[in-house]
Design a protein around this motif. Structure first.
Motif, mmCIF file in Angstrom:
data_model
loop_
_atom_site.group_PDB
_atom_site.id
_atom_site.type_symbol
_atom_site.label_atom_id
_atom_site.label_comp_id
_atom_site.label_asym_id
_atom_site.label_seq_id
_atom_site.Cartn_x
_atom_site.Cartn_y
_atom_site.Cartn_z
ATOM 1 N N ARG A 6 -2.505 -32.019 50.598
ATOM 2 C CA ARG A 6 -1.956 -32.847 49.728
ATOM 3 C C ARG A 6 -0.608 -32.559 49.415
ATOM 4 N NH1 ARG A 6 -7.138 -32.955 47.095
ATOM 5 N NH2 ARG A 6 -6.215 -31.478 45.508
ATOM 6 N N ARG A 52 5.215 -34.476 58.216
ATOM 7 C CA ARG A 52 3.962 -34.479 57.546
ATOM 8 C C ARG A 52 3.147 -33.333 57.973
ATOM 9 N NH1 ARG A 52 -1.315 -35.961 57.334
ATOM 10 N NH2 ARG A 52 -1.378 -36.949 59.145
ATOM 11 N N ASP A 78 1.627 -33.024 52.430
ATOM 12 C CA ASP A 78 1.785 -34.360 52.655
ATOM 13 C C ASP A 78 2.943 -34.681 51.740
ATOM 14 O OD1 ASP A 78 -0.038 -34.646 54.750
ATOM 15 O OD2 ASP A 78 -1.784 -35.670 53.422
ATOM 16 N N LEU A 79 3.001 -34.321 50.503
ATOM 17 C CA LEU A 79 4.315 -34.810 49.510
ATOM 18 C C LEU A 79 5.120 -33.847 50.292
ATOM 19 C CD1 LEU A 79 4.709 -35.888 46.800
ATOM 20 C CD2 LEU A 79 4.283 -33.640 45.985
ATOM 21 N N ARG A 126 6.966 -35.752 53.244
ATOM 22 C CA ARG A 126 7.442 -37.104 52.748
ATOM 23 C C ARG A 126 8.864 -36.948 51.869
ATOM 24 N NH1 ARG A 126 2.217 -38.536 51.241
ATOM 25 N NH2 ARG A 126 2.711 -38.148 48.927
#
Length: 297
Positions: free
Chosen positions: A23, A67, A26-27, A30
């Motif tokens: 997670r 990502r 992924d953050l 971005r």
């Protein structure tokens, strides 16, 4: 102050599990996509040119690449957790027989991998070879404090981490004792380190260091890639080894053949898993000398 920040990040990162690391990656990915427009454009352009895909597909793959690569940066925090239990629960081996062969062979082994998939976790995956001495060769960042933290996170019992400019003797000592050495072989490099070989349809500067050391030690060269799969799992791929002792020709010819072998392997996996490769890297930056003669003065 900066040293303390790195240590704090390592401390916090050490508490991550695979799901939270995913997670966070992924953050971060971005955020990198938004904040690095020049790298974003570089990745999209390279994908469109090298893979011959349409602009929309190049954009999608580039976004996914950001990502995946951000996850790789975060996964260095998980390397110390990659014990045999982690491996049993999270890793699938595409060819278990090859893993057994590599664990049992008395021959020295050079692993050639790339900035593809979960490359930082490759260090931890070497735990499936207990009893063998391992050395991992890395490029040293300019920031000394960052280098020290990263080295500590990557280092494991029976696994040494050495900067690539200081790697010759540690690698040869390890290989000559039947050990293993792992290299990232898809970096751009300087001309004095390189042989120029086709990679994704264009000549690229390929570092001959891993090939030179493999030939000197008479090692098996094994392309290996830890690819992400569904459910925060990983698949470890190992290709058929190249036995450098069977190569023909003089030393330069054998080194060039070895470098071509692992470069071709990287290309196959990039084409197979394009969204998991490090497209924001200026892979084709160093050009062959003959292109200088063709450039306008």
């Amino acid at each position: 102050m900066r040293d303390a920040l790195y240590e704090f990040a390592a401390l916090i990162g050490g508490k991550l599990n695979v799901a939270s690391a995913s997670r966070l990656g992924d953050l971060l990915g971005r955020g990198m996509w938004r904040m690095l427009p020049s790298r974003r454009a570089l990745a999209v352009s390279a994908i469109a040119e090298r893979l011959g895909v349409e602009p929309d597909e190049a954009l999608r793959l580039a976004r996914e690449s950001f990502r995946h690569n951000a996850r790789s940066f975060i996964e260095i925090m998980l390397t110390r957790r990659m014990d045999l239990r982690f491996i049993r629960e999270r890793l699938t081996f595409a060819d278990p027989e090859r893993v057994r062969f590599l664990a049992e062979t008395p021959r020295p082994v050079v692993f050639a991998t790339a900035h593809l998939g979960a490359w930082e976790l490759q260090a931890g995956s070497l735990n499936v070879y207990p009893g063998k001495r391992k050395v991992i060769v890395v490029r040293r960042p300019k920031d000394r404090a960052l280098h020290e933290v990263m080295t500590r996170l990557r280092t494991r019992p029976q696994v040494d981490v050495v900067p690539h400019r200081q790697a010759v003797m540690p690698v040869l000592r390890t290989l000559r004792k039947g050990g293993m050495a792992a290299f990232l072989v898809d970096h751009n490099c300087t001309r004095d380190e390189a042989v120029f070989l086709p990679f994704l349809g264009r000549l690229a500067a390929v570092n001959v260091g891993p090939a030179l050391l493999a030939v000197r030690a008479g090692a098996l060269v094994v392309p290996g890639f830890l690819v992400r799969s569904t459910g925060n799992g990983y698949v470890q791929h190992f290709d058929e080894p190249l036995d450098t002792e069977t190569l023909q020709g003089d030393r330069d010819a054998r080194i060039a053949a070895t470098a071509a072998f692992y470069t071709e392997a990287v290309e196959r996996y990039v084409r197979r898993f394009p969204e998991q490769w490090f497209w924001m890297h200026r892979r084709w930056k160093t050009r062959p000398p003959e292109e200088d003669a063709l450039s306008p003065s």
